[in-house]
Design a protein around this motif. Structure first.
Motif, PDB file in Angstrom:
ATOM      1  N   UNK A  84      37.721   8.509  29.123  1.00 30.73           N
ATOM      2  CA  UNK A  84      37.202   9.817  28.486  1.00 30.73           C
ATOM      3  C   UNK A  84      38.218  10.725  28.369  1.00 30.73           C
ATOM      4  N   UNK A  85      38.146  11.854  27.229  1.00 32.81           N
ATOM      5  CA  UNK A  85      38.687  12.811  27.106  1.00 32.81           C
ATOM      6  C   UNK A  85      37.778  13.760  26.070  1.00 32.81           C
ATOM      7  N   UNK A  86      38.396  15.147  26.366  1.00 30.57           N
ATOM      8  CA  UNK A  86      37.957  16.129  25.591  1.00 30.57           C
ATOM      9  C   UNK A  86      38.043  16.367  24.336  1.00 30.57           C
ATOM     10  N   UNK A  87      37.129  16.358  23.303  1.00 28.36           N
ATOM     11  CA  UNK A  87      37.359  16.571  21.756  1.00 28.36           C
ATOM     12  C   UNK A  87      36.996  18.042  21.447  1.00 28.36           C
ATOM     13  N   UNK A  88      37.802  18.664  20.818  1.00 28.40           N
ATOM     14  CA  UNK A  88      37.255  20.158  20.263  1.00 28.40           C
ATOM     15  C   UNK A  88      36.537  19.872  19.208  1.00 28.40           C
ATOM     16  N   UNK A  89      35.565  21.138  18.947  1.00 30.48           N
ATOM     17  CA  UNK A  89      34.626  21.070  17.725  1.00 30.48           C
ATOM     18  C   UNK A  89      34.855  22.217  17.346  1.00 30.48           C
ATOM     19  N   UNK A  90      34.684  22.429  15.969  1.00 29.43           N
ATOM     20  CA  UNK A  90      34.674  23.741  15.104  1.00 29.43           C
ATOM     21  C   UNK A  90      33.570  24.195  14.186  1.00 29.43           C
ATOM     22  N   UNK A  91      33.058  25.382  14.228  1.00 30.62           N
ATOM     23  CA  UNK A  91      31.793  25.538  13.431  1.00 30.62           C
ATOM     24  C   UNK A  91      32.033  27.077  12.832  1.00 30.62           C
ATOM     25  N   UNK A  92      31.587  27.433  11.742  1.00 36.34           N
ATOM     26  CA  UNK A  92      31.915  28.624  11.226  1.00 36.34           C
ATOM     27  C   UNK A  92      30.825  29.674  12.025  1.00 36.34           C
ATOM     28  N   UNK A  93      31.097  30.776  12.581  1.00 34.54           N
ATOM     29  CA  UNK A  93      30.331  31.734  12.924  1.00 34.54           C
ATOM     30  C   UNK A  93      29.843  32.572  12.119  1.00 34.54           C
ATOM     31  N   UNK A  94      30.918  33.408  11.629  1.00 37.41           N
ATOM     32  CA  UNK A  94      30.413  34.241  10.274  1.00 37.41           C
ATOM     33  C   UNK A  94      31.871  34.601   9.587  1.00 37.41           C
ATOM     34  N   UNK A  95      31.654  35.150   8.290  1.00 35.32           N
ATOM     35  CA  UNK A  95      32.565  35.347   7.502  1.00 35.32           C
ATOM     36  C   UNK A  95      33.103  36.896   7.751  1.00 35.32           C
ATOM     37  N   UNK A  96      34.237  37.332   7.952  1.00 42.23           N
ATOM     38  CA  UNK A  96      34.979  38.642   8.200  1.00 42.23           C
ATOM     39  C   UNK A  96      34.423  39.301   6.780  1.00 42.23           C
ATOM     40  N   UNK A  97      34.322  40.776   6.894  1.00 39.59           N
ATOM     41  CA  UNK A  97      34.115  41.639   5.958  1.00 39.59           C
ATOM     42  C   UNK A  97      35.411  41.963   5.401  1.00 39.59           C
ATOM     43  N   UNK A  98      35.482  42.683   4.116  1.00 40.70           N
ATOM     44  CA  UNK A  98      36.857  42.871   3.365  1.00 40.70           C
ATOM     45  C   UNK A  98      37.727  43.576   4.309  1.00 40.70           C
ATOM     46  N   UNK A  99      37.476  44.652   5.042  1.00 37.95           N
ATOM     47  CA  UNK A  99      37.918  45.355   5.675  1.00 37.95           C
ATOM     48  C   UNK A  99      38.564  44.924   6.851  1.00 37.95           C
ATOM     49  N   UNK A 100      37.909  43.980   7.509  1.00 39.42           N
ATOM     50  CA  UNK A 100      38.328  43.043   8.617  1.00 39.42           C
ATOM     51  C   UNK A 100      39.359  42.197   8.248  1.00 39.42           C
ATOM     52  N   UNK A 101      39.319  41.680   7.038  1.00 41.55           N
ATOM     53  CA  UNK A 101      40.148  40.525   6.749  1.00 41.55           C
ATOM     54  C   UNK A 101      41.686  41.190   6.440  1.00 41.55           C
ATOM     55  N   UNK A 102      41.699  42.552   5.820  1.00 42.26           N
ATOM     56  CA  UNK A 102      42.729  43.322   5.533  1.00 42.26           C
ATOM     57  C   UNK A 102      43.782  43.413   6.778  1.00 42.26           C
ATOM     58  N   UNK A 103      42.707  43.785   8.042  1.00 42.96           N
ATOM     59  CA  UNK A 103      43.586  44.071   9.183  1.00 42.96           C
ATOM     60  C   UNK A 103      44.048  42.744   9.679  1.00 42.96           C
TER      61      UNK A 103
END
Length: 264
Positions: A198-217
């Motif tokens: 047995x091993x642990x496998x990471x999973x990835x899903x989109x939570x939300x898109x950043x706003x344009x202001x957030x993305x600049x930061x």
């Protein structure tokens, strides 16, 4: 607690949200200056998010108490920067903070013994290690930032999680998005290889898109971490170089063989 107002349309349920964001406090933050001023002479490395062995589905994340970790089944964060990390040990790695005989921070050029171009190295070929895997362990370092925090955390993905991460990044790119333009939800599932390990496998899903202001930061923070990542030594990842659970690898494709049972 941040306040969110979500808007959706039929074409894309993951549209940008209007949000009072915990990321905006980073607008005038310089990680390099903070480290120089506050951690001069101290350990300036990043705290690690740990992926457990033996198929557990809970991450260990640094908590408020420095002596205890929080166990969580999932968490959300922005991926500030990610890069390959290769490590070759001539003697089987059994733990500890010993540096590898040869290592690479870019997956292109190895430094040490044997050193040289990674893609031509015999130890970086499938079949050179156990169960058809590579003798040189290939991992991926991911620097993540959770909302409301200033200092990133380090997540080191083992071989068995690389295919899922690649799929996720390709899904983002197909929508014209980079990994630092969204908040990603991280989780784990239990997988079992053909050898019954047995091993642990990471999973990835989109939570939300950043706003344009957030993305600049976040873009500014990403550049800072990209430069600082070169100073993070291998010992921050050593605990993970032996946790692939004897993973079976397809020598033709180089992919971890899909689990036959035990998923959860």
């Amino acid at each position: 607690m941040s306040k969110k107002k979500e808007t959706t349309n039929a074409a894309d349920e993951h549209t940008e949200v209007a949000v009072t964001s915990g990321f905006m406090q980073l607008a005038n933050t310089n990680i390099g200056e903070m480290i120089t001023e506050e951690l001069d002479g101290l350990d300036a490395g990043f705290e690690r998010i740990k992926i457990p062995s033996a198929g557990s589905i809970t991450f260990e994340i640094p908590g408020e108490d420095p002596n205890e970790s929080d166990s969580v089944k999932e968490f959300s964060a922005v991926i500030l920067f990610h890069h390959p990390l290769h490590a070759f040990y001539r003697s089987k790695y059994t733990g500890g903070n010993n540096p590898p005989d040869c290592g690479s921070f870019d997956g292109i050029i190895g430094e040490g013994d044997p050193g040289g171009e990674c893609k031509r190295c015999p130890y970086n070929q499938f079949g050179s290690g156990e169960n058809g895997a590579k003798a040189c362990k290939n991992r991926r370092r991911i620097f993540v930032l959770r909302e409301g925090e200033i200092f990133p955390l380090l997540l080191s993905l083992p071989t068995g999680s690389l295919r899922e991460f690649t799929r996720y990044i390709k899904r983002l790119l197909s929508k014209g998005r980079k990994s630092n333009s969204v908040i990603t939800r991280f989780s784990l599932k239990k997988a079992v290889n053909n050898g019954g390990i047995a091993y642990s496998q990471a999973q990835f899903t989109l939570d939300r898109v950043l706003t344009s202001d957030e993305h600049v930061v976040i873009e500014k923070m990403s550049e800072q971490i990209r430069e600082y990542s070169k100073q993070v030594a291998f010992d921050y990842d050593n605990a993970g170089f032996a946790d692939d659970g004897g993973l079976n690898v397809d020598p033709e494709t180089g992919e971890a063989i899909e689990p036959l049972n035990g998923e959860s």
